[in-house]
Design an enzyme around this catalytic site. Structure first.
Site, PDB file in Angstrom:
ATOM      1  N   CYS A 177       0.923  -1.245  -0.397  1.00 37.80           N
ATOM      2  CA  CYS A 177      -0.067  -0.117  -0.182  1.00 37.80           C
ATOM      3  C   CYS A 177       0.620   1.082  -0.027  1.00 37.80           C
ATOM      4  O   CYS A 177       1.345   1.310   1.003  1.00 37.80           O
ATOM      5  CB  CYS A 177      -0.873   0.431   1.153  1.00 37.80           C
ATOM      6  SG  CYS A 177      -1.637   1.419   1.507  1.00 37.80           S
ATOM      7  N   CYS A 227       0.432   3.298   2.699  1.00 33.89           N
ATOM      8  CA  CYS A 227       0.930   2.709   4.265  1.00 33.89           C
ATOM      9  C   CYS A 227       2.333   3.224   4.236  1.00 33.89           C
ATOM     10  O   CYS A 227       2.675   3.584   5.160  1.00 33.89           O
ATOM     11  CB  CYS A 227       0.800   1.726   3.774  1.00 33.89           C
ATOM     12  SG  CYS A 227      -1.241   0.863   4.100  1.00 33.89           S
TER      13      CYS A 227
END
Length: 105
Positions: free
Chosen positions: A31, A34
């Site tokens: 991600c 992230c």
């Protein structure tokens, strides 16, 4: 103290049973947002030792926890206080925005 790696096995003790507020970052290695948020979370973990516990849940490795907390998008960050969700956000926030939430706990 670095971030605590949270799993289904230690979540109850580390988060729900914590005597200080807990920031829980639901994330995954693939991600992009992230990866942007990760260093910010690490910095907060170092700077706020004793004030707040910081834990990370890899949603690929702890699918049960992700499902239990209805994680649909990542990163999702929950703030627990006295075993209950006190606040949360989805996506990237900068350090000052996160610190505002922490200071309100």
């Amino acid at each position: 103290m670095a971030e605590v790696v949270l799993t289904a096995e230690n979540f109850k003790q580390e988060v729900l049973g914590s005597d200080i507020p807990v920031l829980v970052d639901f994330w995954a290695t693939w991600c992009g947002p992230c990866q942007m948020l990760g260093p910010v979370i690490s910095e907060i973990a170092e700077e706020c030792q004793g004030k707040i516990k910081v834990g990370k849940v890899n949603v690929d490795e702890a699918r049960d926890l992700a499902m239990e907390y209805d994680i649909e998008s990542i990163p999702t960050v929950f703030f627990f206080k006295e075993g209950k969700v006190a606040d949360s956000f989805v996506g990237y926030k900068d350090k000052s925005e996160i610190m505002t939430i922490i200071n309100s706990l």
